[in-house]
Design a protein around this motif. Structure first.
Motif, PDB file in Angstrom:
ATOM      1  N   PRO A 289     -98.582   9.880  71.044  1.00  0.00           N
ATOM      2  CA  PRO A 289     -99.728   9.972  71.961  1.00  0.00           C
ATOM      3  C   PRO A 289     -99.574  11.131  72.933  1.00  0.00           C
ATOM      4  O   PRO A 289     -98.474  11.639  73.176  1.00  0.00           O
ATOM      5  CB  PRO A 289     -99.709   8.610  72.683  1.00  0.00           C
ATOM      6  N   ASP A 290    -100.703  11.556  73.497  1.00  0.00           N
ATOM      7  CA  ASP A 290    -100.678  12.695  74.417  1.00  0.00           C
ATOM      8  C   ASP A 290     -99.844  12.403  75.655  1.00  0.00           C
ATOM      9  O   ASP A 290     -99.286  13.323  76.259  1.00  0.00           O
ATOM     10  CB  ASP A 290    -102.109  13.056  74.833  1.00  0.00           C
ATOM     11  N   ALA A 291     -99.762  11.126  76.066  1.00  0.00           N
ATOM     12  CA  ALA A 291     -99.006  10.786  77.271  1.00  0.00           C
ATOM     13  C   ALA A 291     -97.510  10.633  77.000  1.00  0.00           C
ATOM     14  O   ALA A 291     -96.755  10.314  77.921  1.00  0.00           O
ATOM     15  CB  ALA A 291     -99.556   9.486  77.874  1.00  0.00           C
ATOM     16  N   SER A 292     -97.073  10.851  75.765  1.00  0.00           N
ATOM     17  CA  SER A 292     -95.657  10.681  75.428  1.00  0.00           C
ATOM     18  C   SER A 292     -94.826  11.833  75.988  1.00  0.00           C
ATOM     19  O   SER A 292     -95.345  12.878  76.379  1.00  0.00           O
ATOM     20  CB  SER A 292     -95.482  10.617  73.907  1.00  0.00           C
ATOM     21  N   THR A 293     -93.529  11.617  76.007  1.00  0.00           N
ATOM     22  CA  THR A 293     -92.615  12.653  76.470  1.00  0.00           C
ATOM     23  C   THR A 293     -92.545  13.790  75.457  1.00  0.00           C
ATOM     24  O   THR A 293     -92.891  13.631  74.278  1.00  0.00           O
ATOM     25  CB  THR A 293     -91.222  12.075  76.705  1.00  0.00           C
TER      26      THR A 293
ATOM     27  N   GLY B  51     -89.846  14.989  68.177  1.00  0.00           N
ATOM     28  CA  GLY B  51     -89.267  14.140  67.145  1.00  0.00           C
ATOM     29  C   GLY B  51     -90.284  13.744  66.097  1.00  0.00           C
ATOM     30  O   GLY B  51     -89.985  13.725  64.891  1.00  0.00           O
ATOM     31  N   ALA B  52     -91.519  13.422  66.537  1.00  0.00           N
ATOM     32  CA  ALA B  52     -92.575  13.079  65.587  1.00  0.00           C
ATOM     33  C   ALA B  52     -92.930  14.272  64.709  1.00  0.00           C
ATOM     34  O   ALA B  52     -93.157  14.135  63.500  1.00  0.00           O
ATOM     35  CB  ALA B  52     -93.807  12.577  66.342  1.00  0.00           C
ATOM     36  N   ALA B  53     -92.971  15.476  65.300  1.00  0.00           N
ATOM     37  CA  ALA B  53     -93.274  16.673  64.509  1.00  0.00           C
ATOM     38  C   ALA B  53     -92.180  16.945  63.480  1.00  0.00           C
ATOM     39  O   ALA B  53     -92.466  17.320  62.334  1.00  0.00           O
ATOM     40  CB  ALA B  53     -93.447  17.877  65.437  1.00  0.00           C
ATOM     41  N   ALA B  54     -90.911  16.757  63.865  1.00  0.00           N
ATOM     42  CA  ALA B  54     -89.817  16.956  62.915  1.00  0.00           C
ATOM     43  C   ALA B  54     -89.877  15.922  61.787  1.00  0.00           C
ATOM     44  O   ALA B  54     -89.631  16.254  60.620  1.00  0.00           O
ATOM     45  CB  ALA B  54     -88.479  16.865  63.636  1.00  0.00           C
ATOM     46  N   PHE B  55     -90.231  14.683  62.115  1.00  0.00           N
ATOM     47  CA  PHE B  55     -90.324  13.639  61.092  1.00  0.00           C
ATOM     48  C   PHE B  55     -91.419  13.961  60.086  1.00  0.00           C
ATOM     49  O   PHE B  55     -91.255  13.749  58.877  1.00  0.00           O
ATOM     50  CB  PHE B  55     -90.589  12.292  61.758  1.00  0.00           C
TER      51      PHE B  55
END
Length: 425
Positions: free
Chosen positions: A48-52, A58-62
């Protein structure tokens, strides 16, 4: 899995290609890739946009490694299932290739994160990953030595010298690696300098640019001897470059030298309000070639550094940001000036932007044709927020108060007298 094992698998795979049962392995390979693609689409999770920032990275690498990892795991299962009835040499070769793809895509993404966002590496991330994976795949399959031998045999003549394609490609590769390392080191140095609050912002900018330039030059000087290039040939290039700068690039060189002068002497800094080259506004960016001045209307003017060094620049906030403004008006000759002056000072003091020290003043300046000319002067300490708007607010307040109190603001009037004459035949 070592090179000997890979070589044995390739020989067995070549033998399997003569067997119709290879279609079973090809079908399992295609099925595993299709299943990995479908599962990867389902697992394309975005933070989500409010995430760190760490969670987003990490999500992009996954997302980058989920497809090759799933394909590798499914191929391992497919090889175990098919191995009871048929040979699985094709699947055994595909498994390390997908594993290498996952590792390379993850490594290239980490390299991209090491550079500033929005850089050129963002657009070439996938291309670089594919090229590196292709080289690794050729090495794993044992085809790389044959390709290297063919590239070494293919030679290109440069005058009296002949260079092979392999030497040229090796030179380009090592040059790219050293430049990438230099850019990474320059970005890290710039980040450290920008965090050094004790240094002036202009000094931080000039040190960061100088550091990047020195690192790039050092990288080139280090890699050229490794490629067998004699550095003495650069003296000829340096002389030609000097002649070019002296003859055709005088203005550009002057702008760059002027940029370093501005950054070092700090005569113009970020946030200053200046007037130069018929432009007035706030300095929003200082580069080694130009300065960006943003006007209060939102228009950004790009002024060459040479202009700022060789012409007069009005810096409204060089040593002090305080600016004196004034509003002029007229009152009728029969007006009592003392209460009007007190009223003008009171109106100016109502504005939050008007400073209390020095306080506003109202003075008589001239005996005009239509009335007595007055001036209310006041000081502000935020000229970057505009001066015309505060003048307008005070003028509107003056007009409203004068109308309420019946104070006359004279204006020129013209009387026209019509004379009726006698028309005679």
């Amino acid at each position: 899995m070592n090179d000997n094992q890979i070589g044995g698998l390739l020989r067995d795979l070549w033998a399997d290609l003569q067997d119709p049962n290879i279609l079973w392995q090809a079908g399992v390979l295609a099925l595993c890739m299709l299943a990995a693609w479908w599962l990867g689409r389902l697992m394309q999770w975005r933070a989500p946009d409010a995430s760190t920032e760490a969670l987003k990275r990490g999500a992009a690498a996954f997302r980058r490694i989920v497809f090759p990892l799933l394909a590798m795991l499914l191929l391992v299962g497919g090889r175990a299932a098919l191995g009871h009835w048929h040979k699985t040499n094709l699947l055994s070769v595909a498994i390390p290739l997908f594993g290498a793809l996952a590792g390379i895509r993850f490594a290239v993404y980490l390299i991209r994160l090491a550079f500033s966002r929005g850089g050129w590496l963002d657009g070439f991330e996938r291309t670089i990953g594919i090229l590196v994976w292709a080289a690794v795949a050729l090495h794993l399959t044992g085809l790389l030595p044959d390709i290297v031998g063919w590239l070494e045999d293919a030679q290109i003549a440069f005058g009296r010298q002949k260079l092979s394609l392999w030497v040229l490609l090796s030179a380009a590769f090592w040059m790219a690696v050293t430049v990438l390392l230099a850019l990474w080191a320059g970005s890290a140095l710039e980040a450290r300098l920008m965090d050094a609050q004790r240094l002036d912002s202009s000094l931080r900018a000039v040190f960061a640019r100088l550091g990047k330039a020195v690192l790039l030059i050092a990288a080139v000087l280090v890699v050229l001897p490794l490629l067998g290039v004699d550095l003495t040939v650069l003296s000829v290039f340096g002389g030609a470059l000097g002649v070019g700068l002296g003859l055709g690039l005088q203005k550009i060189a002057s702008n760059y030298v002027s940029g370093f002068i501005i950054l070092l002497d700090r005569s113009i800094r970020l946030g200053d309000v200046i007037s130069a080259d018929q432009q007035h506004g706030v300095v929003t960016r200082i580069t080694t070639r130009y300065v960006v001045v943003r006007s209060l209307a939102g228009v950004e003017a790009i002024i060459p550094n040479d202009t700022l060094v060789t012409t007069t620049v009005l810096n409204h906030s060089y040593t002090d940001k305080k600016v004196r403004l004034a509003v002029t008006l007229q009152v009728a000759y029969g007006t009592d000036l003392v209460p009007v002056q007190r009223l003008l000072v009171e109106i100016a003091q109502r504005q939050a932007r008007v400073m209390r020290d020095p306080e506003p003043t109202a003075q008589m300046t001239n005996f005009a044709d239509s009335g007595i000319e007055l001036e209310v002067g006041f000081w502000i300490d935020d000229p970057e927020n505009g001066s015309q708007n505060i003048r307008s607010d005070i003028s509107v307040q003056i007009l409203s108060e004068f109308r309420t109190r019946g104070i006359e603001i004279p204006f020129p009037q013209r009387e026209v007298t019509l004379l009726q004459g006698t028309i005679r035949n």
